[in-house]
Scaffold this active site. Structure first.
Site, mmCIF file in Angstrom:
data_model
loop_
_atom_site.group_PDB
_atom_site.id
_atom_site.type_symbol
_atom_site.label_atom_id
_atom_site.label_comp_id
_atom_site.label_asym_id
_atom_site.label_seq_id
_atom_site.Cartn_x
_atom_site.Cartn_y
_atom_site.Cartn_z
ATOM 1 N N ASP A 1 64.377 41.175 -24.274
ATOM 2 C CA ASP A 1 64.877 39.948 -24.865
ATOM 3 C C ASP A 1 66.163 40.217 -25.651
ATOM 4 O O ASP A 1 66.343 41.293 -26.222
ATOM 5 C CB ASP A 1 63.806 39.374 -25.801
ATOM 6 N N GLU B 1 67.949 40.371 -20.676
ATOM 7 C CA GLU B 1 68.502 39.044 -20.909
ATOM 8 C C GLU B 1 69.747 39.168 -21.776
ATOM 9 O O GLU B 1 69.661 39.508 -22.950
ATOM 10 C CB GLU B 1 67.468 38.161 -21.622
#
Length: 684
Positions: A461, A502
């Site tokens: 993330d 990401e």
């Protein structure tokens, strides 16, 4: 918790007010959703010092733009960087603000040329199609349509086949000699299934209210819904039958126990059901189950040929909540001792807004300036935050505070001990170590799960908000842990540890992330590209061609729906099952790895969302619809046939593509080694 920067906190809201946006070259910037504005204009070949204005704020790209690569927008300076455009064209500027830092992506619309493909949008008469397969299959070879099961023998380079009524004009051609060959796994051909565990399936109702968490009695927008590791385990057969190679699960690690105000209006309590507000990286969150549940889930997935990916976070911790302040004895209230029970009650997690208040109003009871109280939380050495005497976040990618979340000091070389609040957390497995940096604790905690249970990879993330050198350290430690685990599990898949990341706006290009531990990056471009081709499959083929050519050297993970953008079935397919079938075809035939977001394949609907439009993308998996409705079942069947075709043919994701010239239908081939396939779209 109050926003760190007014500028950052406003961006998700102001993107809706397109009339406030201006540019020196782009006009009529239009809102796409809550955090995206877009404009298109014709520009001639040349150099352009792009600038964008919101109210009195002037923003410019950090440096010269490259097409299809996201670039941070920063405050204007006297020397605005010029971006060179190498041809005339219709250019598109898109500004996204999901990550707080506004990001600009510049692209050019594809122009028709003789290098595209023969037929733009063929019209099919729903009769059998004479196909020229001479470029792929030999005379005398039996060719099978993997979708319908029909076969035909090649004669004079041609066959006749009728697409299945359920296939939307698609034919998935393979040699029947390939049918008996075992599928070869490669991450470049992987089908990854992303499930938010709490919203997937409830396998153990006894853990639904762990740590005092409970329902809100309203729409349950941001509460825990009951999904857990036992539920995932119960549904592994479903995923195996679907044709999934790997499952990416929301972080199973312990999250903050309490809630914060949800949405712009504070109209619901927002718990950490999604796994992005960590409290303790050494423990399984009790709402997810136990460590034994995790062990069993991974073992059962591996037995079915499914790899397991953890969603992991190293950029930030979770918020400070009333529940955690009470339980772990940190922070400071503004209330007098005799007011605490009267206003907050015996259990602070049970507080609800009164007249004139909302769920953000709990902040009014907290003294964010008290140094002694907040020294007992994470501490200045661990995080930066806009509270007390902590170091304030900065306006840059690595030291900013996303959504006012405490930013972990992964860049620090200072040796630290454990945060003070861990002393009041007797169940933690975290221990203080000598001469250990913040990032080294996190890397040790995360790689330990790999060493214990054979986690196959991480989805990282907010990758751009942590130093790339730290990600490389994580990859190296995780690979070593994986090798150690595999030494006692010799029958495990013959793969290396895998990491995908990401970085908001990343597309199909080979960035420095690939030199710093990442095997793949999430492809943010594909969602819009699929939307453009929803009515005409032919329109995706130039995108496929570009991806096929570029992905020889690296890999991306493409998707059509996500928890941070929108739900394709709702926003693009508009609850039309035939459109969602087309969406499945577009995704599952894409080069490189692909990601199914839970319910893409089954027609999961957008849920209750309040004043946060992303919450609706995280609705409960629609098991009831799957059991009862033929349209949902037919949709799953379509996605399954595409996924199984992909799983059986490494050429789909990893093969070299060739567009085949035809006059009546669209066709392309892909080949990798001895594997070859041909895809035909007869038309609408």
């Amino acid at each position: 918790m109050k926003p760190t920067f007014l500028f950052l906190s406003l961006f998700p809201i102001i993107a809706l007010q397109a009339s406030e946006w201006r540019s020196n070259y782009f006009s009529e910037l239009q809102p796409i959703d809550q955090s995206v504005v877009r404009a298109s204009t014709f520009l001639k070949k040349g150099s352009y010092p792009f600038q964008f204005f919101y109210g009195k704020n002037c923003l410019q790209p950090e440096k010269a733009m490259k097409l299809n690569q996201a670039m941070a927008l920063v405050s204007c300076s006297d020397a605005s960087p010029s971006t060179r455009l190498f041809r005339d064209g219709q250019y598109v500027a898109q500004i996204t603000t999901n990550d707080g830092m506004p990001m600009l992506t510049l692209s050019v619309k594809a122009m028709k040329s003789k290098d595209d493909f023969g037929v733009v949008c063929p019209i099919w008469d729903h009769k059998s199609v004479e196909l020229d397969v001479s470029k792929v299959f030999k005379d005398g070879e039996t060719v099978r349509d993997a979708y319908s099961g029909q076969s035909a023998v090649v004669k004079n380079g041609k066959i006749n086949l009728l697409p299945s009524a359920e296939a939307n004009g698609l034919l998935l051609l393979e040699s029947d000699t390939q049918e008996d060959k075992p599928a070869v796994f490669d991450w470049k051909n992987a089908t990854v299934y992303f499930a938010i565990t709490d919203r997937f399936y409830n396998g153990d109702p006894t853990n639904d209210n762990s740590y005092g968490r409970h329902k809100d009695g309203m729409e349950e927008i941001g509460t825990f819904h009951g999904g857990d590791l036992k539920g995932l385990t119960e549904k592994l057969d479903y995923l195996q039958q679907l044709g999934v190679d790997a499952i990416w699960i929301s972080s199973p690690l312990e999250q903050i126990h309490g809630w914060v105000g949800g949405g712009d209006r504070g109209d619901f309590p927002h718990y950490a059901y999604h796994g992005y507000y960590h409290l303790d990286w050494t423990k399984v969150d009790a709402n997810m189950g136990t460590e034994d549940d995790l062990k069993n889930f991974i073992e059962q997935a591996h037995q079915r040929g499914i790899r397991v990916l953890f969603d992991i976070v190293m950029n930030h911790t979770g918020y400070a909540t009333l529940a955690d302040m009470q339980e772990f004895k940190f922070g400071k209230l503004r209330l007098k001792p005799d007011e605490i029970d009267l206003i907050l009650g015996e259990k602070w997690i049970d507080w609800t807004p009164k007249k004139g208040q909302n769920w953000h109003s709990f902040n009014d009871f907290i003294n964010f300036s008290d140094q002694e109280g907040w020294s007992k939380w994470w501490g200045k050495a661990w995080v930066r935050s806009d509270i007390s005497d902590y170091d304030s976040p900065k306006f840059d990618d690595l030291k900013m505070s996303l959504s006012a979340l405490p930013d972990i000091k992964t860049e620090s070389d200072q040796a630290v001990t454990l945060p003070v609040f861990f002393a009041n957390k007797p169940d933690t497995k975290a221990v203080s170590k000598d001469d250990t940096k913040v990032r080294e604790y996190l890397i040790s905690w995360l790689s330990d799960w790999v060493k214990k249970y054979g986690v196959d990879g991480f989805r990282v993330d907010t990758a751009k908000h942590v130093e790339q050198s730290t990600w490389l350290e994580l990859k190296q430690a995780s690979q070593a842990a994986f090798d150690e685990w595999k030494s006692t599990h010799p029958d495990h898949f013959n793969d290396d540890f895998w990491m995908t990341g990401e970085a908001w706006g990343h597309g199909v290009y080979q960035s420095n992330y690939f030199k710093n531990g990442f095997d793949s990056m999430i492809n943010f471009s594909f969602q819009d590209q699929a939307k453009e081709a929803l009515y005409c499959f032919s329109k995706i083929v130039p995108t496929y061609q570009t991806m096929s050519e570029k992905l020889v050297d690296f890999n991306v993970l493409s998707y059509i729906s996500s928890h941070d953008t929108h739900l394709f079935f709702n926003s693009d397919s508009e609850y039309d099952f035939e459109k969602q079938k087309m969406a499945g075809s577009l995704l599952l035939l894409a080069p490189g790895a692909v990601q199914i977001y839970y319910g893409d394949e089954s027609g999961r609907k957008f849920g209750a969302t309040g004043s946060d439009p992303l919450q609706g993308t995280r609705s409960d998996m629609n098991w009831s619809d799957i059991a009862k409705n033929s349209e949902n079942q037919s949709l799953i069947n379509h996605w399954t046939k595409l996924a199984k075709f992909r799983q059986n043919h490494i050429a789909v994701g990893k093969g070299k593509q060739a567009i085949l010239e035809t006059k009546k239908y669209l066709a392309f081939s892909r080949e990798y080694g001895n594997d070859k396939i041909m895809v035909v779209w007869a038309g609408k």
